[in-house]
Design a protein around this motif. Structure first.
Motif, PDB file in Angstrom:
ATOM      1  N   GLN A 123     -45.288  33.098   3.032  1.00 30.71           N
ATOM      2  CA  GLN A 123     -44.501  34.353   3.012  1.00 30.71           C
ATOM      3  C   GLN A 123     -45.043  35.336   4.042  1.00 30.71           C
ATOM      4  O   GLN A 123     -46.189  35.222   4.476  1.00 30.71           O
ATOM      5  CB  GLN A 123     -44.623  35.009   1.630  1.00 30.71           C
ATOM      6  CG  GLN A 123     -44.001  34.198   0.524  1.00 30.71           C
ATOM      7  CD  GLN A 123     -44.375  34.735  -0.858  1.00 30.71           C
ATOM      8  OE1 GLN A 123     -45.256  35.571  -1.003  1.00 30.71           O
ATOM      9  NE2 GLN A 123     -43.695  34.235  -1.855  1.00 30.71           N
ATOM     10  N   THR A 177     -39.914  41.290  11.400  1.00 31.95           N
ATOM     11  CA  THR A 177     -38.812  41.845  10.592  1.00 31.95           C
ATOM     12  C   THR A 177     -38.204  42.976  11.435  1.00 31.95           C
ATOM     13  O   THR A 177     -38.855  43.487  12.368  1.00 31.95           O
ATOM     14  CB  THR A 177     -39.320  42.472   9.267  1.00 31.95           C
ATOM     15  OG1 THR A 177     -40.182  43.565   9.578  1.00 31.95           O
ATOM     16  CG2 THR A 177     -40.054  41.475   8.388  1.00 31.95           C
ATOM     17  N   LYS A 185     -41.141  26.405   3.998  1.00 36.25           N
ATOM     18  CA  LYS A 185     -40.973  27.764   3.486  1.00 36.25           C
ATOM     19  C   LYS A 185     -41.087  28.774   4.661  1.00 36.25           C
ATOM     20  O   LYS A 185     -40.328  29.747   4.747  1.00 36.25           O
ATOM     21  CB  LYS A 185     -42.056  28.040   2.413  1.00 36.25           C
ATOM     22  CG  LYS A 185     -42.167  29.473   1.958  1.00 36.25           C
ATOM     23  CD  LYS A 185     -41.023  29.859   1.036  1.00 36.25           C
ATOM     24  CE  LYS A 185     -41.173  31.297   0.578  1.00 36.25           C
ATOM     25  NZ  LYS A 185     -40.047  31.782  -0.173  1.00 36.25           N
ATOM     26  N   ARG A 186     -42.027  28.509   5.569  1.00 38.38           N
ATOM     27  CA  ARG A 186     -42.185  29.409   6.736  1.00 38.38           C
ATOM     28  C   ARG A 186     -40.902  29.428   7.577  1.00 38.38           C
ATOM     29  O   ARG A 186     -40.497  30.467   8.091  1.00 38.38           O
ATOM     30  CB  ARG A 186     -43.397  28.984   7.575  1.00 38.38           C
ATOM     31  CG  ARG A 186     -44.724  29.406   6.943  1.00 38.38           C
ATOM     32  CD  ARG A 186     -45.887  28.561   7.434  1.00 38.38           C
ATOM     33  NE  ARG A 186     -46.243  28.783   8.826  1.00 38.38           N
ATOM     34  CZ  ARG A 186     -47.021  27.962   9.531  1.00 38.38           C
ATOM     35  NH1 ARG A 186     -47.526  26.873   8.979  1.00 38.38           N
ATOM     36  NH2 ARG A 186     -47.299  28.241  10.790  1.00 38.38           N
ATOM     37  N   VAL A 191     -38.302  31.522   5.709  1.00 38.46           N
ATOM     38  CA  VAL A 191     -38.592  32.954   5.878  1.00 38.46           C
ATOM     39  C   VAL A 191     -38.225  33.392   7.303  1.00 38.46           C
ATOM     40  O   VAL A 191     -37.643  34.458   7.516  1.00 38.46           O
ATOM     41  CB  VAL A 191     -40.098  33.233   5.579  1.00 38.46           C
ATOM     42  CG1 VAL A 191     -40.513  34.621   6.018  1.00 38.46           C
ATOM     43  CG2 VAL A 191     -40.379  33.029   4.097  1.00 38.46           C
ATOM     44  N   TYR A 192     -38.534  32.537   8.275  1.00 36.46           N
ATOM     45  CA  TYR A 192     -38.202  32.868   9.671  1.00 36.46           C
ATOM     46  C   TYR A 192     -36.695  33.063   9.818  1.00 36.46           C
ATOM     47  O   TYR A 192     -36.236  34.040  10.412  1.00 36.46           O
ATOM     48  CB  TYR A 192     -38.685  31.732  10.599  1.00 36.46           C
ATOM     49  CG  TYR A 192     -38.333  31.968  12.051  1.00 36.46           C
ATOM     50  CD1 TYR A 192     -39.117  32.802  12.856  1.00 36.46           C
ATOM     51  CD2 TYR A 192     -37.193  31.392  12.627  1.00 36.46           C
ATOM     52  CE1 TYR A 192     -38.788  33.039  14.183  1.00 36.46           C
ATOM     53  CE2 TYR A 192     -36.863  31.629  13.950  1.00 36.46           C
ATOM     54  CZ  TYR A 192     -37.664  32.451  14.717  1.00 36.46           C
ATOM     55  OH  TYR A 192     -37.331  32.705  16.029  1.00 36.46           O
ATOM     56  N   ASN A 216     -34.454  33.771   7.530  1.00 32.25           N
ATOM     57  CA  ASN A 216     -33.908  34.925   6.795  1.00 32.25           C
ATOM     58  C   ASN A 216     -34.390  36.268   7.309  1.00 32.25           C
ATOM     59  O   ASN A 216     -33.612  37.215   7.415  1.00 32.25           O
ATOM     60  CB  ASN A 216     -34.297  34.839   5.312  1.00 32.25           C
ATOM     61  CG  ASN A 216     -33.419  33.848   4.600  1.00 32.25           C
ATOM     62  OD1 ASN A 216     -32.212  33.826   4.775  1.00 32.25           O
ATOM     63  ND2 ASN A 216     -34.034  32.993   3.830  1.00 32.25           N
ATOM     64  N   GLU A 217     -35.701  36.362   7.567  1.00 31.24           N
ATOM     65  CA  GLU A 217     -36.274  37.691   7.847  1.00 31.24           C
ATOM     66  C   GLU A 217     -36.523  37.947   9.327  1.00 31.24           C
ATOM     67  O   GLU A 217     -36.532  39.092   9.769  1.00 31.24           O
ATOM     68  CB  GLU A 217     -37.575  37.872   7.057  1.00 31.24           C
ATOM     69  CG  GLU A 217     -37.327  37.729   5.555  1.00 31.24           C
ATOM     70  CD  GLU A 217     -38.554  38.042   4.726  1.00 31.24           C
ATOM     71  OE1 GLU A 217     -39.166  39.088   4.957  1.00 31.24           O
ATOM     72  OE2 GLU A 217     -38.892  37.228   3.853  1.00 31.24           O
TER      73      GLU A 217
END
Ligand code: AP5
Length: 192
Positions: free
Chosen positions: A58, A90, A145-146, A149-150, A152-153
């Motif tokens: 995260q 972000t 997961k990374r 996150v990449y 989405n964010e």
């Protein structure tokens, strides 16, 4: 000042290319991942907080990362320019960076985005995980997961710089030398 962002997903080669670019262009390397890992190795309160996020793939909270970047700027007042690696991640970080640079009467010159397919990225990271000691590289679930996150964010950050006409995609697959040449060509065009 000449300020570059090397943008791209985990494993796209940002760290590898940054090492060469800072030497060639005399920039100060600012890798938030490296700064966070330094805090972890020194067991600081910031490092302990960051580790719990990083181990899960995260992002570390924006205020922690932005504060760290601000104090890095204070330590490098003489810099001719910065190469940002893994930051901003972000839109809030991108907006904060714009403001911090404005205070220094400068701005982002260019965002160079390394494009690499996901399966190649997984291969590179698992391979690095065999020797790097990075806990976020050894587990494929954390690697995926990374990427999640990449996507989405962090991908919305690309829009932020596309709107400002500063975003330049670069093919990130091939030899390290060829990719370095492509990045250097893009930078030299900007410098002209
Ligand atoms: P961070 O350290 O920034 O890692 P990352 O973005 O996941 O990127 P990597 O270091 O894994 O990859 P890279 O693109 O630098 O590729 P590299 O050159 O190393 O972040 C880690 C964590 O910290 C995050 O998950 C988050 O928790 C936290 N964090 C960091 N910044 C943050 C922020 N701003 N906000 C919030 N949280 C933050 O190459 C990878 C491998 O591929 C190497 O083994 C390399 O030798 C190999 N390789 C490189 N180029 C090639 C090539 N052309 N062909 C074949 N192999 C290659």
């Amino acid at each position: 000042m000449f300020n570059l962002i090397l943008f791209g997903p985990p494993g796209s080669g940002k760290g590898t290319q940054s090492e060469r670019l800072v030497e060639k262009y005399g920039l100060v390397h600012l890798s938030t991942g490296n700064l966070l890992r330094e805090e972890i190795s020194q067991k600081t309160p910031l490092g302990l907080e960051a580790k719990s996020f990083m181990d899960k793939g995260q992002l570390v909270p924006d205020e922690v990362v932005i504060g760290m970047v601000d104090s890095y700027f204070d330590k490098h007042k003489e810099a001719k320019g910065f190469l940002f690696d893994g930051f901003p991640r972000t839109v809030a970080q991108a907006v904060a960076l714009d403001k911090l640079l404005e205070l220094k009467k400068t701005e982002i010159t260019s965002v160079l985005a390394l494009e690499v397919g996901e399966e190649e990225l997984v291969k590179r990271l698992l391979n690095r995980g065999k020797t790097s000691g990075r806990s976020d590289d050894t587990n494929e679930e954390v690697i995926r997961k990374r990427f999640f996150v990449y996507s989405n964010e962090t991908t919305p950050v690309a829009e932020h710089y596309k709107k400002a006409r500063k975003f330049h995609p670069i093919k990130g697959e091939g030899t390290v030398d060829d990719i370095f040449s492509a990045i250097s060509d893009a930078i030299n065009k900007k410098l002209r």
